[in-house]
Design an enzyme around this catalytic site. Structure first.
Site, PDB file in Angstrom:
ATOM      1  N   ASP A 189      11.884 -23.772 -41.319  1.00 25.90           N
ATOM      2  CA  ASP A 189      12.616 -23.415 -40.108  1.00 25.90           C
ATOM      3  C   ASP A 189      13.922 -22.710 -40.510  1.00 25.90           C
ATOM      4  OD1 ASP A 189      13.865 -23.806 -37.303  1.00 25.90           O
ATOM      5  OD2 ASP A 189      11.917 -24.767 -37.091  1.00 25.90           O
ATOM      6  N   HIS A 226      18.179 -24.603 -34.512  1.00 25.96           N
ATOM      7  CA  HIS A 226      16.780 -24.930 -34.236  1.00 25.96           C
ATOM      8  C   HIS A 226      16.200 -25.870 -35.282  1.00 25.96           C
ATOM      9  CE1 HIS A 226      12.396 -24.082 -33.959  1.00 25.96           C
ATOM     10  NE2 HIS A 226      12.624 -23.830 -32.684  1.00 25.96           N
ATOM     11  N   ASN A 274       5.306 -19.918 -26.751  1.00 28.06           N
ATOM     12  CA  ASN A 274       5.879 -20.088 -25.416  1.00 28.06           C
ATOM     13  C   ASN A 274       5.707 -18.851 -24.539  1.00 28.06           C
ATOM     14  OD1 ASN A 274       6.738 -22.525 -26.425  1.00 28.06           O
ATOM     15  ND2 ASN A 274       8.859 -21.887 -26.725  1.00 28.06           N
ATOM     16  N   SER A 292       8.077 -25.458 -29.864  1.00 29.06           N
ATOM     17  CA  SER A 292       8.795 -25.790 -31.105  1.00 29.06           C
ATOM     18  C   SER A 292       9.194 -27.249 -31.133  1.00 29.06           C
ATOM     19  CB  SER A 292      10.061 -24.937 -31.240  1.00 29.06           C
ATOM     20  OG  SER A 292       9.777 -23.631 -31.636  1.00 29.06           O
TER      21      SER A 292
END
Length: 323
Positions: free
Chosen positions: A49, A86, A183, A250
């Site tokens: 990530d 994130h 998404n 996520s």
């Protein structure tokens, strides 16, 4: 070739205090199996990530190692700090420590291998991600630890053969690869909405539901969805020692990555041997409940970690008969 990016997500709220056991962790019934699973102890979840705040109070005891695969911090491989937010949030959902004043992750005794593959803007190149997957497979920790789960809340439009081969190598090595579905959902379960690496058959692709057990409007639908997990208004760790509520597939993904650490401990204790990736996947699927949506939206259903135990108790069954 296009670059690969964070799966788009929403920041709902940044806060200084969050519930000790977030609703998403409760929803998949993680606390009910913490004792039996030893909280996921002995497992290492590799988070690919934007990095992670290494001194966040809820994460500093969970991070076993890390590496930077981006140009950030002047290409310093040793600096895997999160400059986006994130990655810290994802890491917390998977394995934040259970402590007073903090938030607990799904597997609060598991360890985290932080592999920074996305920059401050949430963008990365395929070469760095591919290298990080191979790194996670080959990595050995200071006490002989090995990666047991790879978690990726990222995606792109390109089917890159080298990326696919890296994932297949991980699975062959017994390491489940958990990926966000994406998404770009349009609420139509009849239309395939594909992103990679989530669309590869070998990965465990995760869609999102809200706390009312409804498929999130943004969650992608396609033939490769394996299951769903909480992904709306998810509380977890964030930058500057804070917490945030975020929404997206996520956020659903690390719920499943943490769940696999718990399942691995439970199942391997019961069968008295190491399980293959396919066997771990089967144990995961056995701990899902259908929600009534098409398979293209929910796959096998919602993760509920105590589902199998409830069935066994009801029928007086013994899980040792087969994987």
């Amino acid at each position: 070739m296009n670059r690969i990016h964070l799966i788009p997500y929403r920041i709902e709220e940044i806060i200084t205090v969050a519930p000790q056991i977030p609703e998403g962790v409760r929803m998949i019934k993680a606390p009910e199996v913490w004792g039996k699973a030893e909280g996921g102890q002995g497992n290492v979840i590799a988070i690919l990530d934007t990095g992670c705040q290494s001194n966040h109070p809820d994460l500093e005891d969970r991070i076993v190692a890390g590496r930077n695969f981006t140009p950030d911090y002047s290409n310093d491989e040793a600096n895997f700090e999160d400059n986006n937010g994130h990655g810290t949030h994802v890491a917390g959902t998977a394995a934040a420590s259970l402590r007073d004043g903090g938030v607990a992750g799904v597997a609060p005794e598991a360890q985290l291998l932080i592999l920074k593959v996305l920059d401050a803007k949430g963008s990365g190149d395929y070469a760095g991600i591919i290298e990080a997957i191979h790194y996670a497979i080959d990595w050995t920790g200071p006490r002989g630890e090995k990666t047991t789960v790879i978690s990726m809340s990222l995606g792109g439009p390109d089917d890159v053969p080298e990326l696919h081969e890296a994932i297949k190598r991980a699975v062959t090595a017994g390491i489940p690869v958990v990926c966000a579905a994406g998404n770009e959902g349009d609420s139509s379960p009849d239309t395939d909405e594909l992103g990679y690496p989530g669309a590869y058959r070998e990965v465990i692709q995760v869609g999102a539901v809200d706390f009312n057990r409804k498929i999130a409007s943004f969650s992608n639908t396609n033939d490769e969805i394996d299951l769903v997990a909480p992904g709306v208004n998810i509380h977890s760790t964030y930058l500057d020692g804070q917490y945030a509520s975020l929404s997206g597939t996520s956020m659903a993904t690390p719920h499943v990555s943490g769940a696999l650490a718990l399942i691995k401990n439970i199942a391997e204790k019961e069968f008295a041997r190491n399980l293959t990736e396919a066997e771990l996947y089967a144990q995961l699927v056995r701990r899902t409940v259908p929600l009534g949506y098409p398979k293209t939206a929910e796959g096998n259903g919602l993760v509920e970690l105590d589902a199998l135990e409830k069935i066994e108790q009801f029928f007086g069954l013994d899980n040792r008969g087969g994987v």
